[in-house]
Design an enzyme around this catalytic site. Structure first.
Site, PDB file in Angstrom:
ATOM      1  N   ARG A  33       0.825  -1.214   0.000  1.00 59.38           N
ATOM      2  CA  ARG A  33       0.000   0.000   0.000  1.00 59.38           C
ATOM      3  C   ARG A  33       0.854   1.257   0.000  1.00 59.38           C
ATOM      4  NH1 ARG A  33      -2.767  -4.263   1.852  1.00 59.38           N
ATOM      5  NH2 ARG A  33      -5.048  -4.261   2.002  1.00 59.38           N
ATOM      6  N   ARG A 129      -5.700 -18.245  -9.287  1.00 55.79           N
ATOM      7  CA  ARG A 129      -6.563 -17.650  -8.255  1.00 55.79           C
ATOM      8  C   ARG A 129      -7.679 -16.794  -8.869  1.00 55.79           C
ATOM      9  NH1 ARG A 129      -2.716 -15.268  -3.698  1.00 55.79           N
ATOM     10  NH2 ARG A 129      -4.705 -15.135  -2.604  1.00 55.79           N
ATOM     11  N   GLN A 176      -8.577  -7.345   0.349  1.00 53.92           N
ATOM     12  CA  GLN A 176      -8.094  -7.086  -1.015  1.00 53.92           C
ATOM     13  C   GLN A 176      -9.200  -6.486  -1.866  1.00 53.92           C
ATOM     14  OE1 GLN A 176      -6.391 -10.683  -2.564  1.00 53.92           O
ATOM     15  NE2 GLN A 176      -4.674 -10.650  -1.129  1.00 53.92           N
ATOM     16  N   ASP A 326      -4.190 -15.417   7.338  1.00 55.98           N
ATOM     17  CA  ASP A 326      -2.951 -16.007   6.821  1.00 55.98           C
ATOM     18  C   ASP A 326      -2.251 -16.899   7.849  1.00 55.98           C
ATOM     19  OD1 ASP A 326      -3.286 -14.751   4.378  1.00 55.98           O
ATOM     20  OD2 ASP A 326      -2.226 -12.949   5.024  1.00 55.98           O
ATOM     21  N   LYS A 353      -6.120 -19.244  -1.553  1.00 57.17           N
ATOM     22  CA  LYS A 353      -4.894 -18.503  -1.242  1.00 57.17           C
ATOM     23  C   LYS A 353      -3.782 -18.951  -2.211  1.00 57.17           C
ATOM     24  CE  LYS A 353      -6.624 -15.997   1.976  1.00 57.17           C
ATOM     25  NZ  LYS A 353      -6.795 -14.572   1.741  1.00 57.17           N
ATOM     26  N   ARG A 357      -4.940 -23.845   0.743  1.00 56.09           N
ATOM     27  CA  ARG A 357      -4.263 -23.971   2.041  1.00 56.09           C
ATOM     28  C   ARG A 357      -4.993 -24.878   3.011  1.00 56.09           C
ATOM     29  NH1 ARG A 357      -2.122 -17.952   3.249  1.00 56.09           N
ATOM     30  NH2 ARG A 357      -0.282 -18.190   1.950  1.00 56.09           N
TER      31      ARG A 357
HETATM   32  C1  S3P Z   1      -4.381  -9.035   2.310  1.00 56.76           C
HETATM   33  C2  S3P Z   1      -5.629  -9.544   2.520  1.00 56.76           C
HETATM   34  C3  S3P Z   1      -5.897 -10.978   2.744  1.00 56.76           C
HETATM   35  C4  S3P Z   1      -4.629 -11.762   3.048  1.00 56.76           C
HETATM   36  C5  S3P Z   1      -3.472 -11.353   2.164  1.00 56.76           C
HETATM   37  C6  S3P Z   1      -3.177  -9.880   2.320  1.00 56.76           C
HETATM   38  C7  S3P Z   1      -4.225  -7.584   2.084  1.00 56.76           C
HETATM   39  O1  S3P Z   1      -6.483 -11.507   1.572  1.00 56.76           O
HETATM   40  O2  S3P Z   1      -4.849 -13.145   2.920  1.00 56.76           O
HETATM   41  O3  S3P Z   1      -2.313 -12.094   2.490  1.00 56.76           O
HETATM   42  O4  S3P Z   1      -3.080  -7.078   2.153  1.00 56.76           O
HETATM   43  O5  S3P Z   1      -5.234  -6.914   1.851  1.00 56.76           O
HETATM   44  P1  S3P Z   1      -8.083 -11.459   1.311  1.00 56.76           P
HETATM   45  O6  S3P Z   1      -8.482 -10.048   1.176  1.00 56.76           O
HETATM   46  O7  S3P Z   1      -8.293 -12.219   0.043  1.00 56.76           O
HETATM   47  O8  S3P Z   1      -8.700 -12.129   2.495  1.00 56.76           O
END
Ligand code: S3P
Length: 446
Positions: A33, A129, A176, A326, A353, A357
């Site tokens: 970010r 994915r 995300q 995670d 993931k 996982r």
């Molecule tokens: C993340 C959100 C998570 C996480 C990933 C990092 C992020 O994913 O598993 O390692 O930085 O926004 P999801 O939004 O798919 O849950």
């Protein structure tokens, strides 16, 4: 130089306890970010403690390909000269996001509201994915997407010329997807609104504010409504990246499992929306103290003092998943060494993931001699109060967290646990091996 041949490793129970003080690499979510917002801001952003793993390197390369200037001044110390919202340039080539779902999905948000053509791709794991989860909400701003097999990378994006603001309710908790929508909303007039059913990590919201955007957050039961005012002037801001709690989880669980260990992990991010593992391990009886709690760069940070000790099985509710999404592979390793059964509920998202996982964690524990069951979206781990036998070699399937979880398990089992290829660890935790060895872990090639 990239390493083109597999690197098998094997972990065995050390002859002495683990001990010492260590930091861990910078938070992966915050590092992505910081680079992205730095590229969208006007002026020069300085970042300290940036994660120098493969995933973040892909984001840095992508931001350069989009016209931002990105410099590395010293280890962890980076600068980004941004182009301002709407000022990114059309990339000349495919943007290769490697193994990183976060990089690909967040960038899709930025690209959706920039009037240009781009293509995202990645490694075999990332290409498997799902991308529909971002394509669906982002299409509403006027972007057009074409994806292989409907929702897989490579993904071609024709960004909207005059993007519309978005209003979207997430079907599942996903930081995300939330972040992709908010980032797209930056280059749209008016209010972009995202509602999430459960609160997920809020690093995007925090950092958007830090760069000068107006972001309002309201509570909606266990979830939230986030409202972003579009087309702000993002101003360059300095960012300090805390140690990644998801990386700290590996030495932490290792210290819990290796008898008589005592370690300190310094400067670890303790954002409440990331702290589910600490809460869960404490419920299992773990001795984890938080020392020197402080705020650094707008995020909660503290030092973790960890002592080994017996763990007991518990029931982990599904609503805790977003705050430790995670951490399930390494939590399952702890559960395999606990007394009694642990039920980890609501793990459906683990199937999409870096690998499946849920399946990979079950396979790892079974191979090491632990009884496990997958019941719908739950993982049931039957601990006996003693570590399982070990004596396994597992495939890491391009999944860094499966690789590290397997090696930590091998520190507790009576026979070693090996992995076929450790290279994926570099995506999130460069020098995992050096750090673990520094604490006394026995991890060797083979
Ligand atoms: C993340 C959100 C998570 C996480 C990933 C990092 C992020 O994913 O598993 O390692 O930085 O926004 P999801 O939004 O798919 O849950």
């Amino acid at each position: 130089m990239p390493n083109h041949s597999p690197t098998p490793l094997q972990a065995s129970r050390p002859t002495a306890p683990l001990g010492g003080r260590s930091t861990v690499p910078g938070d992966k979510s915050i590092s992505h970010r910081a680079l992205m917002l730095g590229a969208l801001a006007v002026g020069e952003t300085r970042i300290g403690g940036l994660l120098e793993g493969e995933d973040v390197a892909r984001t840095a390369a992508a931001m350069r390909a989009l016209g931002a200037e990105v410099w590395r001044d010293a280890p962890g110390a980076w600068r980004v000269a941004g182009r301002g919202i709407g000022g990114l340039l059309e990339p000349e080539d495919v943007l290769d996001m490697g193994n990183s779902g976060t990089a690909a999905r967040l960038l899709a948000g930025i690209l959706a509201s920039h009037p240009m053509f781009s293509v995202l791709s990645g490694d075999a794991s990332l290409r498997a994915r799902p991308m529909r989860r971002v394509m669906t909400p982002l299409a509403a701003c006027g972007a057009r997407f074409t994806a292989r097999a409907g929702d897989r990378l490579p993904l071609a994006i024709e960004g909207a010329r005059d993007a519309l603001p978005l209003a979207y309710r997430l079907p599942v908790a996903s930081a995300q997807v939330k972040s992709a929508v908010l980032l797209a909303g930056l280059n749209a007039p008016g209010l972009t609104i995202v509602e999430e059913p459960e609160a997920s990590r809020d690093h995007s919201e925090n950092m958007l504010r830090h760069f000068g955007a107006e972001v309002r957050v309201e509570t909606l039961g266990r979830g939230r409504r986030i409202t972003l005012t579009g087309q702000p002037e993002l101003r360059a801001a300095d960012v300090t990246v805390p140690g990644d709690p998801s990386s700290a989880a590996f030495p932490l669980v290792a210290a819990l499992l290796v008898a008589d260990s005592a370690i300190d992990l310094i400067g670890i991010g303790l954002n409440p929306l990331r702290a589910g593992l600490f809460e869960t391990l404490r419920e299992m009886g773990a001795e984890i103290e938080i020392l020197h709690p402080r705020i650094e760069g707008g995020e909660s940070v503290g030092d973790l003092q960890v002592r080994s000790g017996p763990l007991r099985g518990i029931d982990v509710p599904p609503e805790r998943a977003p705050s430790m999404i995670d951490e399930y592979p390494i939590l399952a390793v702890a559960a395999a060494c606990a007394e009694g059964s642990t039920r980890l509920r609501g793990l459906g998202e683990l199937r999409v993931k870096e690998s499946d996982r849920l399946a990979a964690t079950a396979t790892l524990l079974k191979a090491a001699g632990c009884a496990v069951e997958v019941i719908d979206d739950d993982l049931l781990v039957h601990g006996t109060g003693r570590p399982p036998a070990g004596g396994a070699r597992v495939a890491t399937r391009l999944d860094h967290r499966i690789a590290m979880a397997a090696l930590v398990l091998g520190l507790a089992t009576s026979a070693p646990v090996g992995i076929d290829d450790a290279r994926c660890i570099d995506t999130s935790f460069p020098d995992f091996l050096g750090l673990m060895r520094g604490l006394g872990a026995s991890i060797a090639p083979g």
